[in-house]
Design a protein around this motif. Sequence first.
Motif, PDB file in Angstrom:
ATOM      1  N   SER A   1      11.509  46.587  -7.126  1.00 50.88           N
ATOM      2  CA  SER A   1      10.342  46.351  -6.269  1.00 50.88           C
ATOM      3  C   SER A   1      10.413  44.955  -5.682  1.00 50.88           C
ATOM      4  O   SER A   1      10.936  44.022  -6.307  1.00 50.88           O
ATOM      5  N   MET A   2       9.906  44.833  -4.465  1.00 44.67           N
ATOM      6  CA  MET A   2       9.910  43.550  -3.752  1.00 44.67           C
ATOM      7  C   MET A   2       8.531  43.302  -3.160  1.00 44.67           C
ATOM      8  O   MET A   2       7.919  44.216  -2.595  1.00 44.67           O
TER       9      MET A   2
ATOM     10  N   VAL B   1       9.422  35.521  -1.681  1.00 43.74           N
ATOM     11  CA  VAL B   1       9.611  36.921  -2.082  1.00 43.74           C
ATOM     12  C   VAL B   1       9.880  36.997  -3.582  1.00 43.74           C
ATOM     13  O   VAL B   1      10.663  36.205  -4.124  1.00 43.74           O
ATOM     14  N   VAL B   2       9.226  37.958  -4.234  1.00 37.91           N
ATOM     15  CA  VAL B   2       9.452  38.203  -5.663  1.00 37.91           C
ATOM     16  C   VAL B   2      10.102  39.576  -5.814  1.00 37.91           C
ATOM     17  O   VAL B   2       9.614  40.566  -5.276  1.00 37.91           O
ATOM     18  N   VAL B   3      11.212  39.608  -6.551  1.00 36.17           N
ATOM     19  CA  VAL B   3      11.940  40.848  -6.821  1.00 36.17           C
ATOM     20  C   VAL B   3      11.817  41.158  -8.310  1.00 36.17           C
ATOM     21  O   VAL B   3      12.062  40.286  -9.146  1.00 36.17           O
ATOM     22  N   THR B   4      11.426  42.371  -8.635  1.00 37.80           N
ATOM     23  CA  THR B   4      11.306  42.801 -10.035  1.00 37.80           C
ATOM     24  C   THR B   4      12.185  44.028 -10.261  1.00 37.80           C
ATOM     25  O   THR B   4      12.072  45.013  -9.536  1.00 37.80           O
TER      26      THR B   4
ATOM     27  N   ALA C   1      19.747  42.534  -5.218  1.00 41.48           N
ATOM     28  CA  ALA C   1      18.495  42.679  -4.476  1.00 41.48           C
ATOM     29  C   ALA C   1      18.091  41.368  -3.810  1.00 41.48           C
ATOM     30  O   ALA C   1      17.650  41.347  -2.653  1.00 41.48           O
ATOM     31  N   VAL C   2      18.247  40.255  -4.523  1.00 44.58           N
ATOM     32  CA  VAL C   2      17.933  38.939  -3.956  1.00 44.58           C
ATOM     33  C   VAL C   2      18.844  38.644  -2.765  1.00 44.58           C
ATOM     34  O   VAL C   2      18.396  38.133  -1.724  1.00 44.58           O
ATOM     35  N   SER C   3      20.124  38.980  -2.896  1.00 49.54           N
ATOM     36  CA  SER C   3      21.067  38.770  -1.791  1.00 49.54           C
ATOM     37  C   SER C   3      20.680  39.616  -0.579  1.00 49.54           C
ATOM     38  O   SER C   3      20.804  39.170   0.568  1.00 49.54           O
ATOM     39  N   ALA C   4      20.191  40.825  -0.827  1.00 49.57           N
ATOM     40  CA  ALA C   4      19.771  41.701   0.268  1.00 49.57           C
ATOM     41  C   ALA C   4      18.559  41.121   0.990  1.00 49.57           C
ATOM     42  O   ALA C   4      18.448  41.207   2.219  1.00 49.57           O
TER      43      ALA C   4
END
Length: 293
Positions: free
Chosen positions: A144-145, A219-222, A252-255
């Motif tokens: 999730s982002m 942005v927070v990625v979980t 996901a962070v790289s995306a």
Amino acid sequence: MHRPAQRDHRDQHDQGERQPARRNSRLGRLLVCAAAVPAVLVAAGCSSSDSGSAKGDDATQQQTSAAKPSQSASANAVQPAAYSTLPEACAVLSGATLGDLVPKGAKSGKEGASDDTATRASCSWSSLQNNGVKGSQFRWLNVSMLRFESNATRGAGDKLAKDYFGRQVQDAQSVDGAKNTEPEQLTGVGDQGTAIRYDLKKKEGTFKQQTVVARVENVVVTVDYNGAGLAGDKTPSADDLTKAAEKAVKEAVSAVTAANRDGGASPSKPASGSPSGSTSKGASPSASASKKN
């Protein structure tokens, strides 16, 4: 004859005396008027000077008043958020990574509901590898982002993301029934990264839950990833699952970074309200596992 001549003489004498008096009277009036002119000019000068001073004061006050709104606006200004969009949630992980984490469900990606995928996006995958009488291996993965806009009332986007990052970590630690939820700080996963892992015992087996939370700019990625050995199969290694979850969060962070690389940092419209709330699913996949077995 004598009297009239005498009277004429007196009349001439009286007129002679009156004429100088009249001239003196007119001269006096002229002098008085002349003396009054400078007084009038002085008074006019004072009045003009006072008027100019008042106008100057008014102009100064207007300039001061005009300066106040710009100073107030400058004080209320916040730095624009670095990232203005999110990548497609079901495409943030490579096929190879999905093959490792959810070997029987790499193509089962299901996008989460969202009314604005540029602000909130998620995707989940599930995998059940049936080994017959030896049991089965269950895996569930969710990415999730959440992106935050800068807001003049609430603050800068990266600060709002920091606050949400902290709440996500706390939520992962407070899952009912979770044991040993001590967080582990991570590096190389954006600006902030924390991993929380714990066990949840269910009637189907022991579920190993990994939650990795990362923040990059606003942005927070979980990443939630859990696994279990069902029907007598062995319980997966928590270390292996954690490493896999960390790999997923890095991708996901790289995306996210790649999606904002080409002029992405241009938040032209402030958000009416920043999103909030946890997107962590915890051990909810156990119900899915139960249904499939």
